[in-house]
Enzyme design. Structure first.
Site, PDB file in Angstrom:
ATOM      1  N   TYR A 151       1.002  -1.077  -0.074  1.00 48.61           N
ATOM      2  CA  TYR A 151      -0.053  -0.085   0.035  1.00 48.61           C
ATOM      3  C   TYR A 151       0.575   1.207  -0.047  1.00 48.61           C
ATOM      4  O   TYR A 151       0.611   2.157  -0.762  1.00 48.61           O
ATOM      5  CB  TYR A 151      -0.902  -0.100   1.271  1.00 48.61           C
ATOM      6  CG  TYR A 151      -2.038   1.092   1.267  1.00 48.61           C
ATOM      7  CD1 TYR A 151      -3.219   0.983   0.533  1.00 48.61           C
ATOM      8  CD2 TYR A 151      -1.614   2.005   2.348  1.00 48.61           C
ATOM      9  CE1 TYR A 151      -4.066   1.751   0.764  1.00 48.61           C
ATOM     10  CE2 TYR A 151      -2.837   2.974   2.594  1.00 48.61           C
ATOM     11  CZ  TYR A 151      -3.955   3.061   1.691  1.00 48.61           C
ATOM     12  OH  TYR A 151      -4.956   3.902   1.748  1.00 48.61           O
ATOM     13  N   LYS A 155       0.980   4.071  -2.826  1.00 45.53           N
ATOM     14  CA  LYS A 155       0.667   5.417  -2.440  1.00 45.53           C
ATOM     15  C   LYS A 155       1.651   6.443  -2.743  1.00 45.53           C
ATOM     16  O   LYS A 155       1.652   7.717  -3.156  1.00 45.53           O
ATOM     17  CB  LYS A 155       0.016   5.546  -1.121  1.00 45.53           C
ATOM     18  CG  LYS A 155      -1.133   4.797  -1.048  1.00 45.53           C
ATOM     19  CD  LYS A 155      -2.417   5.208  -1.693  1.00 45.53           C
ATOM     20  CE  LYS A 155      -3.634   4.712  -1.476  1.00 45.53           C
ATOM     21  NZ  LYS A 155      -4.741   5.385  -2.395  1.00 45.53           N
TER      22      LYS A 155
HETATM   23  P1  NAD Z   1     -13.234   2.014   1.084  1.00 43.55           P
HETATM   24  O1  NAD Z   1     -13.102   0.735   1.042  1.00 43.55           O
HETATM   25  O2  NAD Z   1     -14.524   2.549   2.066  1.00 43.55           O
HETATM   26  O3  NAD Z   1     -14.137   2.401  -0.227  1.00 43.55           O
HETATM   27  C1  NAD Z   1     -13.283   2.076  -1.558  1.00 43.55           C
HETATM   28  C2  NAD Z   1     -14.294   2.108  -2.682  1.00 43.55           C
HETATM   29  O4  NAD Z   1     -13.363   1.658  -3.914  1.00 43.55           O
HETATM   30  C3  NAD Z   1     -15.446   1.104  -2.585  1.00 43.55           C
HETATM   31  O5  NAD Z   1     -16.542   1.495  -3.266  1.00 43.55           O
HETATM   32  C4  NAD Z   1     -14.849  -0.174  -3.570  1.00 43.55           C
HETATM   33  O6  NAD Z   1     -15.895  -0.776  -4.298  1.00 43.55           O
HETATM   34  C5  NAD Z   1     -14.064   0.827  -4.774  1.00 43.55           C
HETATM   35  N1  NAD Z   1     -12.828  -0.085  -5.443  1.00 43.55           N
HETATM   36  C6  NAD Z   1     -12.155  -0.779  -4.921  1.00 43.55           C
HETATM   37  N2  NAD Z   1     -11.409  -1.249  -5.923  1.00 43.55           N
HETATM   38  C7  NAD Z   1     -11.956  -0.725  -7.324  1.00 43.55           C
HETATM   39  C8  NAD Z   1     -11.484  -0.950  -8.430  1.00 43.55           C
HETATM   40  N3  NAD Z   1     -10.530  -2.053  -8.792  1.00 43.55           N
HETATM   41  N4  NAD Z   1     -12.371  -0.454  -9.439  1.00 43.55           N
HETATM   42  C9  NAD Z   1     -12.999   0.725  -8.956  1.00 43.55           C
HETATM   43  N5  NAD Z   1     -13.462   0.707  -7.738  1.00 43.55           N
HETATM   44  C10 NAD Z   1     -12.905  -0.023  -6.812  1.00 43.55           C
HETATM   45  O7  NAD Z   1     -12.240   2.717   1.195  1.00 43.55           O
HETATM   46  P2  NAD Z   1     -11.944   4.331   1.412  1.00 43.55           P
HETATM   47  O8  NAD Z   1     -11.533   4.466   2.985  1.00 43.55           O
HETATM   48  O9  NAD Z   1     -13.267   5.164   1.065  1.00 43.55           O
HETATM   49  O10 NAD Z   1     -10.936   4.775   0.697  1.00 43.55           O
HETATM   50  C11 NAD Z   1     -11.082   5.571  -0.599  1.00 43.55           C
HETATM   51  C12 NAD Z   1      -9.638   5.989  -0.899  1.00 43.55           C
HETATM   52  O11 NAD Z   1      -8.888   6.895   0.211  1.00 43.55           O
HETATM   53  C13 NAD Z   1      -8.513   4.919  -0.994  1.00 43.55           C
HETATM   54  O12 NAD Z   1      -7.639   5.154  -2.052  1.00 43.55           O
HETATM   55  C14 NAD Z   1      -7.781   4.594   0.082  1.00 43.55           C
HETATM   56  O13 NAD Z   1      -6.429   4.171   0.031  1.00 43.55           O
HETATM   57  C15 NAD Z   1      -7.527   6.380   0.423  1.00 43.55           C
HETATM   58  N6  NAD Z   1      -7.262   6.508   1.877  1.00 43.55           N
HETATM   59  C16 NAD Z   1      -8.429   6.444   2.896  1.00 43.55           C
HETATM   60  C17 NAD Z   1      -8.093   6.498   4.127  1.00 43.55           C
HETATM   61  C18 NAD Z   1      -9.153   6.056   5.263  1.00 43.55           C
HETATM   62  O14 NAD Z   1      -8.653   6.333   6.460  1.00 43.55           O
HETATM   63  N7  NAD Z   1     -10.196   5.709   5.004  1.00 43.55           N
HETATM   64  C19 NAD Z   1      -6.712   6.990   4.639  1.00 43.55           C
HETATM   65  C20 NAD Z   1      -5.841   7.539   3.650  1.00 43.55           C
HETATM   66  C21 NAD Z   1      -6.109   7.000   2.303  1.00 43.55           C
END
Ligand code: NAD
Length: 247
Positions: A151, A155
């Site tokens: 990851y 990133k």
């Molecule tokens: P989540 O798992 O709640 O949602 C992710 C969404 O992406 C889902 O709707 C899923 O269906 C979709 N997805 C996954 N693989 C896919 C693909 N191959 N094609 C199309 N859609 C796809 O995750 P989140 O927490 O909402 O994270 C969203 C982004 O933010 C990610 O890139 C994650 O790495 C980043 N992020 C999240 C956090 C956090 O604290 N939640 C922190 C840092 C970064």
């Protein structure tokens, strides 16, 4: 209504951060394509019910032909593309010395290659029109985090990709920026509440100077700003939204 009549794509927008971002862009007047593997219809319907304009497109961001079709869909449906938010992401955590190569490949394919296809396809469309906003969602983990070699590498790759895109397209009216969320309450992070009877969640809260997890709208607010005309002179930046957690 800072984004009135602008057209945006948000990947991974069926839930979590992406949905929060899509809602904020719609509130600001943008027409939004909700792009996800599943559940995009429901999220788009919710935004339309709230008075916004959204439609759904099913996509796997790690497939180039599907990302080409996604950009084409936005242009066919709403006439143009102004804002591309590459948000879709997954994690498959585990210590590096035990990490199956498959977990490396899957995370790189979605989190990094997906952002590459999204950025590339959007830029191909935006360059001739001389306007665009690319906003890529990385993570505070890009600096390295125990259990997240795949990851973190993906990133960090998103940071390099976005900064390069920013420099290559700065004279084409296109800005490219990265947002690094800290710890935001979504399905991805709520899993932690089930580890050690909630002790893992509590210890995470102690690592956040503000003492609580962020909301998807906290990230949505930053995306809306970067997408607006107010941010016209901001490109190639890494912006943390983490309650002081990322230093
Ligand atoms: P989540 O798992 O709640 O949602 C992710 C969404 O992406 C889902 O709707 C899923 O269906 C979709 N997805 C996954 N693989 C896919 C693909 N191959 N094609 C199309 N859609 C796809 O995750 P989140 O927490 O909402 O994270 C969203 C982004 O933010 C990610 O890139 C994650 O790495 C980043 N992020 C999240 C956090 C956090 O604290 N939640 C922190 C840092 C970064």
């Amino acid at each position: 209504m800072r984004l009135k009549d602008k057209v945006a794509i948000v990947t991974g927008a069926a839930r979590g951060l992406g949905k929060g971002i899509a809602k904020k862009l719609a509130e600001e007047g943008a027409k939004v394509v909700i792009a996800d593997m599943a559940g995009a219809e429901e999220a788009a319907a919710e935004i339309n019910q709230e008075g916004g304009t959204a439609s759904a497109f099913q996509v796997n961001v790690s497939k180039q032909s599907e990302m080409q079709a996604l950009v084409q869909y936005a242009v066919d449906t709403y006439g143009t593309l102004d804002i591309m938010v590459n948000n879709a992401g997954i994690n498959r955590d585990g210590m590096l010395h035990k990490m199956p190569a498959e977990n490396w490949d899957t995370v790189i394919a979605v989190d990094l290659t997906g952002a590459f296809y999204g950025t590339q396809e959007a830029i191909k469309y935006m360059r001739p029109k001389g306007y665009g906003r690319i906003i890529n969602i990385s993570s505070g983990s890009w600096l390295g985090n125990i259990g997240q070699a795949n990851y973190a590498a993906a990133k960090a790759g998103v940071v390099g990709l976005t900064k390069t895109a920013a420099r290559e397209n700065a004279r084409k009216g296109i800005t490219c920026n990265v947002i690094c969320p800290g710890f935001i309450e979504t399905d991805m992070t709520l899993k932690l509440k089930e580890v050690n009877d909630g002790a893992a969640w509590d210890s995470m809260m102690q690592r956040i100077p503000m003492g609580y997890a962020g909301k998807p709208s906290d990230v949505g607010n930053m995306v809306a700003f970067l997408a607006s005309d107010e941010a016209a002179y901001i490109t190639s930046e890494i912006i943390n939204v983490g309650g002081g957690m990322i230093v």
